[in-house]
Design an enzyme around this catalytic site. Structure first.
Site, PDB file in Angstrom:
ATOM      1  N   HIS A   1      38.584  43.457  -6.772  1.00  0.00           N
ATOM      2  CA  HIS A   1      38.963  42.316  -5.701  1.00  0.00           C
ATOM      3  C   HIS A   1      40.412  42.607  -4.999  1.00  0.00           C
ATOM      4  O   HIS A   1      40.652  42.160  -4.275  1.00  0.00           O
ATOM      5  CB  HIS A   1      38.769  41.022  -6.223  1.00  0.00           C
ATOM      6  CG  HIS A   1      37.272  40.641  -6.206  1.00  0.00           C
ATOM      7  ND1 HIS A   1      36.970  39.289  -6.081  1.00  0.00           N
ATOM      8  CD2 HIS A   1      36.140  41.261  -6.648  1.00  0.00           C
ATOM      9  CE1 HIS A   1      35.480  39.159  -6.090  1.00  0.00           C
ATOM     10  NE2 HIS A   1      35.094  40.413  -6.226  1.00  0.00           N
TER      11      HIS A   1
ATOM     12  N   SER B   1      35.581  46.151  -1.746  1.00  0.00           N
ATOM     13  CA  SER B   1      34.523  47.106  -2.229  1.00  0.00           C
ATOM     14  C   SER B   1      34.499  48.171  -1.173  1.00  0.00           C
ATOM     15  O   SER B   1      34.854  47.921   0.203  1.00  0.00           O
ATOM     16  CB  SER B   1      33.225  46.377  -1.861  1.00  0.00           C
ATOM     17  OG  SER B   1      32.953  45.385  -2.833  1.00  0.00           O
TER      18      SER B   1
ATOM     19  N   LYS C   1      21.560  38.401  -1.951  1.00  0.00           N
ATOM     20  CA  LYS C   1      20.970  39.573  -2.011  1.00  0.00           C
ATOM     21  C   LYS C   1      20.961  40.114  -3.459  1.00  0.00           C
ATOM     22  O   LYS C   1      20.137  40.908  -3.933  1.00  0.00           O
ATOM     23  CB  LYS C   1      21.765  40.610  -1.296  1.00  0.00           C
ATOM     24  CG  LYS C   1      20.909  41.892  -0.973  1.00  0.00           C
ATOM     25  CD  LYS C   1      21.806  42.680   0.039  1.00  0.00           C
ATOM     26  CE  LYS C   1      21.322  43.991   0.223  1.00  0.00           C
ATOM     27  NZ  LYS C   1      22.054  44.758   1.144  1.00  0.00           N
ATOM     28  N   ASP C   2      21.984  39.830  -3.988  1.00  0.00           N
ATOM     29  CA  ASP C   2      22.096  40.313  -5.567  1.00  0.00           C
ATOM     30  C   ASP C   2      21.089  39.514  -6.541  1.00  0.00           C
ATOM     31  O   ASP C   2      20.435  40.263  -7.154  1.00  0.00           O
ATOM     32  CB  ASP C   2      23.469  40.034  -6.202  1.00  0.00           C
ATOM     33  CG  ASP C   2      24.563  41.049  -5.829  1.00  0.00           C
ATOM     34  OD1 ASP C   2      23.949  42.141  -5.273  1.00  0.00           O
ATOM     35  OD2 ASP C   2      25.795  40.907  -5.905  1.00  0.00           O
TER      36      ASP C   2
ATOM     37  N   GLU D   1      18.730  58.049 -28.451  1.00  0.00           N
ATOM     38  CA  GLU D   1      18.273  57.482 -27.492  1.00  0.00           C
ATOM     39  C   GLU D   1      18.230  58.200 -26.225  1.00  0.00           C
ATOM     40  O   GLU D   1      19.112  59.082 -25.801  1.00  0.00           O
ATOM     41  CB  GLU D   1      18.933  56.153 -27.518  1.00  0.00           C
ATOM     42  CG  GLU D   1      18.530  54.877 -28.626  1.00  0.00           C
ATOM     43  CD  GLU D   1      17.070  54.549 -28.575  1.00  0.00           C
ATOM     44  OE1 GLU D   1      16.178  55.030 -28.767  1.00  0.00           O
ATOM     45  OE2 GLU D   1      17.118  53.397 -28.325  1.00  0.00           O
TER      46      GLU D   1
END
Lengths: 287, 427, 184
Positions: B216, B220, B244-245, B288
């Site tokens: 922030h 972005s 949207k997220d 894994e």
């Protein structure tokens, strides 16, 4: 627009699928599994060599076929009649050597028995309880709250009477093997005369599924367990039923899990559709 | 933090709190009106998705910890009790088990997004480094979590991974003994792994906070990789990206739930349903799936490195493998200084784009190699040899290709602004 | 907060109703989803099936003498079983119920007058009262006496003196035979 949506999810799909591919590949190499080997006990050296000599046959023999199981698939469920028959096979045959200590008698209500029947089944077994007020251990009839009584008091006792091999606990056997149901079914139905050059040691038996000598004698024979319903009393049917039962023992919440899953996925999918509509609506104003 | 001028809120309760602790003003500034590039594609969902997965892991993990017993004699049984007797325990455990995989999937895509669009470049280097740190912490947390059920893979995975430290010259063995709290993996090891497995997620959470803070400050990146030049290039974070997220997260959760409810053990290993047995090693140990590429690099070094034609060994095969494995992650830390090309987005760097996509394919291939037995032969070639080739490309990408492209890749012309590019795209 | 930001952007009016409806529905979905997700997490803290399976016990009374008390653990709590003497029964029945703090007649607290079955946890703050073993103080009402804060219970397990608000609770139990009871 669509391209923008699709790309990340292609990556996602690949990322999700790749471990599955790896897992599937790994399976071919991971058999037989270590616990199987342990059950097979220390093979005498000549047996091991013979095993290697026959290696080319392994792939031709195709260790396990893929069987249709009542419980496979998104909507699969356990066949209650098969579970009850499988319990009978377990109690009359497998239980002589194999424990089932993660399953409690009270769990048998899942098989369609009522409380009284469960109490009755439990009471046919004895457990050691105590110490009582005098400090003595005592035997009492098992209760629904007890787990399945094990055939041996401990692992060493089990080994000493089984040529040093430990009959594995069956509570999780289906989950603890690759393609568990097919594998266990394959072992139960896979006894055969040893291939040329393989000489079984004392107490050893050739098994096509394991592609090795194992310490378990063929446990089942036709007509061995008396079924009350109209089902063939064959090794094949016994094996099928006991696999169904053991699958339940490994994964008793499978039905609830799938039922819940369908609801959850429908809910999330509708919610996602709704959010997509909201998103379209809001973003439309920008352009 | 949030101590600038404040616009009063209408709601008196909100206003009362905000005038004393401007938390609502901060949320408003950072998540409400926060100016965000308007041209994100769906790759930009995965930061939020990873965050949701972290919260899911912490929440389910806390509940599981209330039922779990960190003792070698009881750990396996307590996990099975969760699966069989605790109300809804099977669901919580399957969410946690598969949640780990899906947390990694989200983070891997998030990292790849960063590499593809050059999100690590100036001024976002520290943001990137914090991200790699999160990834490293996740690996440690996941590894220790996998030990807790105390199955065969738990035990032998822990043995193999802790033994990596024995490769360190001179003090290696002492470090391993220290890690174990004994002379093999045993109860003290299980106890400390449990304590750390519970602690580290909160450390991750703190670093995520720093990661977002750093984000922030600089804002972005975006698919074009060019800076925002004014309000016409951005939209407020809410509602545009909150919605949207949420949509992206829900799609992700559908896939996740498919695994949880219909193939919950597909990403795990059957051997972990057999209780740990210190006397019997499974013939084929695999970590894994999310560790497999790194595991392949560990196994790729099967030779001592020394002075040719002498017996002098400088780096043993064992140490070499360990160095190569940890080095592969160390490279990510210094990526911002290896790739100094002025263009961020791979969209405008065709050569970088090809090199990166090949790198991705190699990384996936290394995962495949890692899943195979050490002596496997495929296509008539020993896999360890192919693993070595993959490792060479992995390193070559960072240490040779990127510096080469810094000097020689011209790149395409950048669009003048996000705004104009978006208008052109939609026209 | 949502309304605040909405105002900031000044969206055009058209489509506002539909959006509100969509958003409300979506928010409702989110709330329901979060609730449904939270429930199994909370419910997992309830007693597990193995705990519940042990929630009933059977107690053999055949060895208990008149005047003797025994203690059994039921759901992790002590259950006091006293085979009362004729005198103790008479004392318990003679009390004027209206004078009691927690008004219960003795006959409402026993199934067979000879057998008193109560949960032995003081209703004040959860200590275990004394009076089970021979030699322990039974308090001035000859029942039980809680040493923590001085509550005295009578031969029916009722609170007679001290800070406790309620009588010792009677657990659910049934006589399976004359000498066998099932508690729980």
């Amino acid at each position: 627009m669509m391209k923008k949506i699709i790309l990340p999810f292609i990556v996602l799909a690949l990322a999700t699928a790749s471990p599955l591919v790896f897992a599937a590949e790994a399976e071919q190499h991971a058999m037989p599994t270590p616990a199987d080997l342990e059950a097979a006990a220390e093979l005498p050296p000549e047996g091991a060599e013979a095993d290697k000599a026959h290696a080319p046959d392994h792939h031709a023999a195709a260790p396990h076929g893929h069987n249709e199981w009542h419980f496979s698939g998104m909507f699969g469920s356990y066949d209650r009649a098969a579970l009850q028959r499988g319990l009978k096979v377990y109690r009359e045959v497998c239980a002589a050597c194999h424990s089932l200590k993660r399953v409690y008698y009270r769990n048998l209500e899942d098989l369609g028995y009522d409380e009284g029947q469960v109490k009755n089944i439990a009471s046919q077994y004895n457990v050691t309880d105590g110490p009582n007020d005098e400090g003595e251990m005592f035997d009492r009839a098992a209760l629904p709250s007890d787990h399945f009584v094990s055939p041996y008091p401990n692992d060493n006792a089990a080994k000493s009477v089984n040529n040093g091999a430990l009959p594995p606990d069956l509570s999780l056997i289906i989950k603890a093997r690759h393609h568990g149901p097919d594998h266990v079914f394959g072992v139960l139905t896979g006894f055969a005369p040893p291939p040329e050059g393989v000489t079984p040691g004392p107490g050893q038996h050739w098994n096509n599924q394991m592609q090795s000598l194992i310490s378990m004698a063929p446990p089942l024979s036709d007509g061995q367990v008396a079924y009350e319903d109209d089902v063939p009393q064959t090794v094949d049917q016994y094996s099928r039923d006991v696999v169904e039962f053991l699958a339940w023992a490994s994964d008793p919440y499978m039905e609830e899990r799938k039922r819940t899953g369908i609801k959850v996925i429908i809910f999330l999918a509708v919610f996602a559709g709704l959010m997509y509509a909201v998103k379209r609506r809001i973003w439309a104003k920008l352009h | 933090m949030g101590s600038g001028p404040r616009t009063p809120f209408e709601n008196p309760v909100v206003e009362w709190v905000d005038s004393r602790l401007p938390i609502f003003t901060m949320m408003q500034k950072e998540y409400g009106v926060f100016p965000t590039p308007r041209n994100f594609n769906y790759f930009w969902n995965f930061g939020a998705i990873a965050m949701i997965m972290l919260v899911l892991m912490i929440v389910t993990g806390i509940v599981l910890a209330m039922h779990y017993t960190p003792h070698t004699a009881m750990a396996f049984n307590s996990v099975e009790r969760i699966m069989r007797d605790v109300n809804g325990g099977w669901l919580i455990r399957y969410l946690h088990m598969n949640g780990a995989s899906f947390f990694f999937i989200a983070v891997y895509i998030h990292i790849f997004r960063g590499m593809y669009y050059g999100s690590y470049k100036k001024p976002r280097e520290l943001l990137w480094i914090l991200g790699v740190l999160i990834f490293l912490l996740m690996m440690a947390t996941a590894f220790m979590g996998y030990v807790l059920p105390w199955g065969q893979m738990s035990y032998w995975g822990a043995t193999v991974i802790t033994n990596l430290f024995s490769a360190i010259p001179v003090v290696g063995e002492s470090i391993v003994t220290l890690l174990w709290g004994g002379f093999s993996i045993d109860n003290p090891t299980l106890n400390r792994f449990f304590a750390l497995h519970y602690l580290l997620p909160f450390v991750i959470f703190a670093v995520v906070f720093l990661h977002i803070w750093a984000l922030h400050v600089v804002g972005s990146n975006n698919p074009l990789g060019i800076d925002t030049k004014g309000p016409q290039d951005t939209v407020p974070f809410h509602p545009y990206y909150t919605i949207k997220d949420t949509f992206g997260t829900l799609v992700y959760l559908v896939i996740f739930c498919f695994f949880v409810f219909f193939m919950p053990d597909a990403l795990g290993h059957p051997d972990n349903y057999t209780p740990a047995n210190p006397m019997v090693t499974p013939p084929h140990i695999v970590p894994e799936w999310y560790f497999l590429p790194f595991y392949a690099m560990l196994r790729a070094i099967t030779f001592n490195i020394g002075i040719p034609f002498t017996e002098i060994v400088i780096i043993s095969a064992k140490l070499g493998g360990v160095l190569v494995m940890f080095g592969s992650i160390a490279l990510l830390f210094v990526l911002p200084w290896l790739d100094r090309h002025p263009i961020r987005s791979a969209r405008f760097r065709p050569q970088y784009r090809i090199a990166l996509l090949v790198w991705l394919a190699v990384f996936a291939f290394l995962g495949y190699v890692g899943s195979q037995p050490a002596d496997a032969v495929k296509f008539g070639i020993p896999l360890s040899y192919l693993g070595l080739l993959g490792t060479i490309y992995y390193y070559g990408f960072f240490l040779a290709i990127l510096p080469y492209l810094n000097k020689h890749e011209k790149g395409r012309d950048l669009p003048p602004s996000i705004h104009e590019s978006v208008l052109k795209g939609s026209a | 907060m949502a309304s605040n930001t909405k105002a900031d952007h000044g969206h055009p009016q058209d489509g506002e109703t539909r959006r509100d409806f969509l958003q409300l529905t979506a928010a409702a979905f989110g709330a329901v989803g979060a609730g449904v997700f939270a429930w199994p997490l909370v419910n997992s803290l309830n007693p597990a099936k193995d705990t519940l399976a042990l929630s009933t016990i059977e107690v053999d009374l055949s060895t208990v003498q008149v005047g003797q008390s025994i203690t059994y653990t039921w759901q992790g709590k002590p259950v006091f079983i006293r085979r009362r003497t004729a005198q103790e029964i008479a004392d318990a029945e003679a009390v004027d119920v209206s004078t009691l703090r927690d008004k219960q007649a003795d006959k409402d607290r026993v199934q067979k007058a000879e057998w008193l079955v109560v949960v032995g946890i003081c209703t004040h703050l959860g200590c275990i009262p004394q009076g089970q073993k021979t030699g322990e103080i039974k308090g001035e009402y000859n029942g039980w006496f809680c040493p923590c804060h001085g509550s005295a219970y009578d031969t029916s397990g009722r609170i007679r003196k001290g800070p406790a608000p309620l009588n010792l609770p009677v657990p659910p139990y049934t006589f399976l035979s004359d000498t066998l009871i099932k508690i729980g």
